[in-house]
Scaffold this active site. Structure first.
Site, short mmCIF file in Angstrom:
data_model
loop_
_atom_site.label_atom_id
_atom_site.label_comp_id
_atom_site.label_asym_id
_atom_site.label_seq_id
_atom_site.Cartn_x
_atom_site.Cartn_y
_atom_site.Cartn_z
N LEU A 38 0.89 -0.95 0.06
CA LEU A 38 -0.13 -0.09 0.11
C LEU A 38 0.92 1.31 -0.14
N GLY A 40 0.97 3.63 -2.46
CA GLY A 40 1.01 4.38 -3.80
C GLY A 40 2.41 4.95 -4.43
N CYS A 42 3.80 7.66 -3.70
CA CYS A 42 4.56 8.60 -2.90
C CYS A 42 5.37 7.39 -1.81
N THR A 143 -6.45 6.81 -8.23
CA THR A 143 -5.38 6.04 -8.96
C THR A 143 -4.38 6.54 -9.42
N SER A 145 -0.91 8.89 -10.69
CA SER A 145 -0.29 9.44 -11.84
C SER A 145 0.84 8.44 -12.38
N GLY A 180 14.34 17.47 -18.33
CA GLY A 180 13.45 18.04 -17.54
C GLY A 180 14.31 18.66 -16.31
N ASP A 313 -3.77 13.07 -7.67
CA ASP A 313 -2.97 13.38 -9.01
C ASP A 313 -3.99 13.07 -10.14
N MET A 319 0.29 18.01 -8.41
CA MET A 319 0.35 16.64 -8.09
C MET A 319 1.39 16.46 -6.94
N HIS A 445 16.10 32.11 19.12
CA HIS A 445 17.36 32.35 18.66
C HIS A 445 18.37 31.45 19.04
P1 FAD Z 1 -0.70 7.66 -5.92
O1 FAD Z 1 0.27 7.85 -4.79
O2 FAD Z 1 -0.05 7.62 -7.46
O3 FAD Z 1 -1.40 6.29 -5.60
C1 FAD Z 1 -2.34 5.64 -6.82
C2 FAD Z 1 -2.25 4.34 -6.36
O4 FAD Z 1 -3.31 3.80 -7.11
C3 FAD Z 1 -1.25 3.38 -6.97
O5 FAD Z 1 -0.77 2.75 -5.66
C4 FAD Z 1 -1.63 2.61 -7.92
O6 FAD Z 1 -0.95 1.50 -7.92
C5 FAD Z 1 -3.06 2.39 -7.57
N1 FAD Z 1 -4.09 2.09 -8.70
C6 FAD Z 1 -4.18 2.80 -9.87
N2 FAD Z 1 -5.16 2.19 -10.84
C7 FAD Z 1 -5.76 1.38 -9.97
C8 FAD Z 1 -6.61 0.14 -10.24
N3 FAD Z 1 -7.36 0.50 -11.40
N4 FAD Z 1 -7.01 -0.43 -9.24
C9 FAD Z 1 -6.35 -0.57 -7.98
N5 FAD Z 1 -5.27 0.26 -7.87
C10 FAD Z 1 -4.90 1.02 -8.86
N6 FAD Z 1 4.79 14.68 -3.48
C11 FAD Z 1 4.77 15.61 -2.53
O7 FAD Z 1 4.16 16.09 -1.91
N7 FAD Z 1 6.28 15.71 -1.74
C12 FAD Z 1 7.36 14.84 -2.20
O8 FAD Z 1 8.37 14.90 -1.76
C13 FAD Z 1 7.02 14.12 -3.41
N8 FAD Z 1 8.06 13.50 -4.05
C14 FAD Z 1 7.94 12.78 -5.19
C15 FAD Z 1 9.01 12.17 -5.76
C16 FAD Z 1 8.83 11.27 -6.67
C17 FAD Z 1 9.96 10.65 -7.43
C18 FAD Z 1 7.71 11.44 -7.58
C19 FAD Z 1 7.37 10.38 -8.66
C20 FAD Z 1 6.57 12.03 -6.70
C21 FAD Z 1 6.75 12.76 -5.80
N9 FAD Z 1 5.49 13.22 -5.27
C22 FAD Z 1 5.95 14.28 -3.99
C23 FAD Z 1 4.37 13.29 -5.64
C24 FAD Z 1 3.35 12.32 -4.99
O9 FAD Z 1 3.95 11.19 -4.90
C25 FAD Z 1 1.90 12.19 -5.62
O10 FAD Z 1 1.35 13.65 -5.61
C26 FAD Z 1 0.93 11.38 -4.55
O11 FAD Z 1 1.59 10.12 -4.53
C27 FAD Z 1 -0.48 11.29 -5.29
O12 FAD Z 1 -0.96 10.64 -4.53
P2 FAD Z 1 -2.41 9.71 -5.09
O13 FAD Z 1 -2.82 9.27 -3.95
O14 FAD Z 1 -3.20 10.85 -5.94
O15 FAD Z 1 -1.74 8.76 -6.17
P1 NAD Z 2 7.84 18.95 -13.13
O1 NAD Z 2 6.66 19.38 -13.64
O2 NAD Z 2 8.20 19.43 -11.91
O3 NAD Z 2 9.13 19.35 -14.26
C1 NAD Z 2 9.17 19.01 -15.39
C2 NAD Z 2 10.29 20.16 -16.17
O4 NAD Z 2 10.25 19.36 -17.55
C3 NAD Z 2 9.56 21.48 -16.25
O5 NAD Z 2 10.58 22.21 -15.91
C4 NAD Z 2 9.22 21.50 -17.86
O6 NAD Z 2 9.38 22.88 -18.30
C5 NAD Z 2 10.47 20.51 -18.20
N1 NAD Z 2 9.89 19.96 -19.73
C6 NAD Z 2 8.86 19.51 -20.09
N2 NAD Z 2 8.89 19.27 -21.39
C7 NAD Z 2 10.27 19.16 -21.74
C8 NAD Z 2 10.95 18.70 -22.78
N3 NAD Z 2 10.41 18.16 -23.85
N4 NAD Z 2 12.40 18.79 -22.95
C9 NAD Z 2 12.93 19.38 -21.77
N5 NAD Z 2 12.50 19.78 -20.50
C10 NAD Z 2 10.97 19.55 -20.78
O7 NAD Z 2 7.55 17.57 -13.48
P2 NAD Z 2 8.61 16.42 -12.62
O8 NAD Z 2 10.08 16.82 -11.97
O9 NAD Z 2 8.77 15.16 -13.71
O10 NAD Z 2 7.68 15.66 -11.32
C11 NAD Z 2 6.46 15.42 -11.55
C12 NAD Z 2 5.42 15.96 -10.62
O11 NAD Z 2 5.80 14.88 -9.41
C13 NAD Z 2 5.72 17.33 -9.98
O12 NAD Z 2 5.33 18.35 -10.76
C14 NAD Z 2 5.38 17.25 -8.65
O13 NAD Z 2 3.88 17.63 -8.71
C15 NAD Z 2 5.52 15.67 -8.25
N6 NAD Z 2 6.74 15.66 -7.44
C16 NAD Z 2 6.99 16.53 -6.24
C17 NAD Z 2 8.03 16.64 -5.47
C18 NAD Z 2 7.81 17.32 -4.28
O14 NAD Z 2 6.96 17.87 -3.90
N7 NAD Z 2 9.28 17.54 -3.69
C19 NAD Z 2 8.99 15.68 -5.76
C20 NAD Z 2 9.08 15.01 -6.99
C21 NAD Z 2 7.91 15.12 -7.53
#
Ligand code: FAD
Ligand code: NAD
Length: 467
Positions: A38, A40, A42, A143, A145, A180, A313, A319, A445
């Site tokens: 469980l 997702g 995150c 579900t 992203s 990116g 998401d 997201m 401080h």
């Molecule tokens: P998800 O966490 O994507 O969960 C969806 C779940 O649904 C998944 O487990 C999937 O398997 C399941 N699912 C999908 N379809 C089905 C189905 N049909 N049946 C059963 N299960 C299904 N956000 C932050 O706020 N802080 C961060 O530091 C941060 N760091 C990140 C780093 C990375 C590398 C990435 C990729 C993302 C990061 N994010 C961060 C973004 C964050 O992970 C997402 O915004 C968050 O997980 C979204 O939550 P959610 O519940 O919408 O979906």
């Molecule tokens: P992002 O939207 O943060 O960044 C994508 C970058 O790629 C942008 O700067 C965009 O201009 C660039 N880009 C887009 N198309 C391109 C191309 N064809 N060539 C070169 N550059 C291009 O997306 P991400 O870094 O993939 O992360 C995805 C999402 O996951 C984030 O938007 C965020 O919502 C979430 N996330 C959050 C955290 C956090 O909260 N610390 C950490 C990781 C991911």
């Protein structure tokens, strides 16, 4: 067929938090997750493992570059990436096990398998061995992203990878090309650059982290140069080719000019994420997606079908895990007849690089566009005693306040531990504090939080003290 008050599809921070709140409010609740663990994106392949890698790599970097200044001399230190990766996996395990425990504790039924609509009240769960159907009065789509693809780039998951694979690497790449310069690009780029990888970032826009206040991207780029990262801004990737263990990223300047080719042993594609709805069978209930593939919802998180809702998401908005969580809680409370409210303006954006970056509320660009008259107050961390003590002096805090009323409209920060300072900004802005309100409150401080007070003093009437 078992019947529930609420069935949630997806167990990320949107889904599992919604499930717990539904159960707390007395609803018979089930959650369906297609993966065996469980939590997702995150917990499994997002927030948690990336922060664990960031912490480990930061310690390694400090050991190599800063410990001697503290008088700590370490001889023959080695990097064991396999152990680093194993620690990350263990951190993930502790967290996902914690969610399983919470499901049990709250008497939430967990189904493992792919959930899909049969009709507006029935869900089919395709398990490993057999299918099962359950019924629900209300259904929540949570579900999440998946990583965006890019035309001309084949993600082979070995050398051309996304964050999911990058978080599981057990070797340090020699050369990593990141497509990116957004949040993932900067966080994962930092991880590997700190471990010794030569990182090159190709970004389409004229700044890294371009959706945040522009001042922050500029300062972050300046700081990250210390990690020897090369930036190719305003470049459009035209394709990626792989030959054996080598990848070549081809790009051309957006405004015309000579194409470039950057070689690496890995290419990380991080150009954003797209909503995930594959296999859900939305067509069975007549829900159509918007132009970005998101599930459309109204202000009550309700889809076009009255008893089907969506959060996180998979719908519009940032997201982010904490946005998904807020929606999960709000939806559960709405289903229980309450009237919760989410202040989307105060969902913080944070980048966990070092220095950290955090943005809350308006950016300068937004205020200019909306023609709102504002004043700014900034304070650099290099002028702060606490920052000098820890040698973390990059960055600043910038307060944007209404020119007439002094109400804080935005807080834009880059510096040590600003991710945690974001909470002070949210509290202040939720209670509609003026910059002077904060400037008159005692801040311990020496702490990093004093920079917040000083920036508010600067915004009030340029009264910041320098320490
Ligand atoms: P998800 O966490 O994507 O969960 C969806 C779940 O649904 C998944 O487990 C999937 O398997 C399941 N699912 C999908 N379809 C089905 C189905 N049909 N049946 C059963 N299960 C299904 N956000 C932050 O706020 N802080 C961060 O530091 C941060 N760091 C990140 C780093 C990375 C590398 C990435 C990729 C993302 C990061 N994010 C961060 C973004 C964050 O992970 C997402 O915004 C968050 O997980 C979204 O939550 P959610 O519940 O919408 O979906
Ligand atoms: P992002 O939207 O943060 O960044 C994508 C970058 O790629 C942008 O700067 C965009 O201009 C660039 N880009 C887009 N198309 C391109 C191309 N064809 N060539 C070169 N550059 C291009 O997306 P991400 O870094 O993939 O992360 C995805 C999402 O996951 C984030 O938007 C965020 O919502 C979430 N996330 C959050 C955290 C956090 O909260 N610390 C950490 C990781 C991911």
């Amino acid at each position: 067929m078992e019947k529930f008050d609420v069935v949630i599809i997806g167990s990320g921070p949107g889904g599992y938090v919604c499930a717990i709140r539904c159960a707390q409010l007395g609803m018979k609740t089930a959650i369906i997750e297609k993966y065996p663990t469980l939590g997702g994106t995150c917990l499994n392949v997002g927030c948690i493992p990336s922060k664990a890698w960031l912490d480990s790599s930061e310690l390694y970097f400090k050991m190599q570059h800063e410990f001697d200044a503290h008088g700590i001399m370490i001889k023959d230190a080695n990097l064991d990436v396999k152990q680093m990766s194993a620690r990350v996996a263990n951190v993930v395990k502790q967290n996902v096990d914690g969610i399983a425990f919470l499901m049990k504790k709250n008497k939430i039924t967990v189904y493992t398998g792919l959930g899909s609509f049969v009709n507006a009240n029935t869900i089919n769960i395709k398990g490993e061995k057999e299918d099962e159907q359950i019924e629900a009065n209300n259904i929540v789509i949570a579900t999440g992203s998946k990583p965006s693809g890019l035309h001309g780039v084949t993600i082979d998951k070995e050398r051309v990878i996304t964050s999911t694979e990058a978080l599981k690497l057990t070797e340090v790449p020699k050369n990593l090309v990141v497509i990116g310069g957004g949040i993932i690009g900067m966080e994962m780029g930092s991880v590997f650059a700190r471990l010794g990888t030569k990182v090159s970032v190709v970004e389409y826009m004229d700044s890294i982290i371009p959706t945040m206040d522009r001042g922050l991207g500029k300062e972050l780029q300046r700081s990250l140069r210390k990690l020897n990262i090369d930036f190719y801004l305003k470049h459009k990737v035209t394709g990626v080719t792989r030959k054996g263990k080598k990848v070549t990223v081809n790009a051309e300047p957006k405004d015309g000019g000579k194409p470039i080719a950057i070689e690496g042993d890995y290419c990380l594609l991080a150009i954003g994420r797209v909503p995930y709805t594959e296999g859900l069978g939305l067509e069975k209930v007549g829900i159509t997606l918007d132009e970005k593939g998101r599930v459309p919802v109204n202000e009550h998180l309700q889809t076009s079908v009255a008893n089907i809702y969506a959060i996180g998401d998979v719908i519009k908005g940032a997201m982010l895990a904490h946005k998904a969580e807020e929606e999960g809680v709000a939806l559960a409370e709405m289903l229980a007849g309450q009237k919760p409210h989410i202040n989307y303006n105060l969902i913080p954006s944070v980048v966990y690089t070092w220095p950290e970056v955090a943005g809350i509320g308006a950016t300068e660009e937004m205020l200019k566009e909306q023609k709102i008259e504002y004043k700014t107050g900034s304070f650099p961390f290099r002028a702060l005693g606490r920052a000098r003590a820890s040698m973390d002096m990059d960055g600043f805090i910038k307060i944007l306040a209404d020119k007439t009323t002094d109400e804080i409209l935005g807080v834009q920060m880059i510096g040590p531990r600003v991710a945690d300072l974001a909470a002070e900004a949210v509290v202040a802005m939720e209670f509609r504090a003026s910059a002077e309100d904060i400037a008159r409150m005692s801040h311990a401080h020496p702490t990093y939080s004093e920079a917040f007070k000083e920036a508010c003093l600067a915004a009030t009437d340029n009264r910041a003290l320098s320490m």
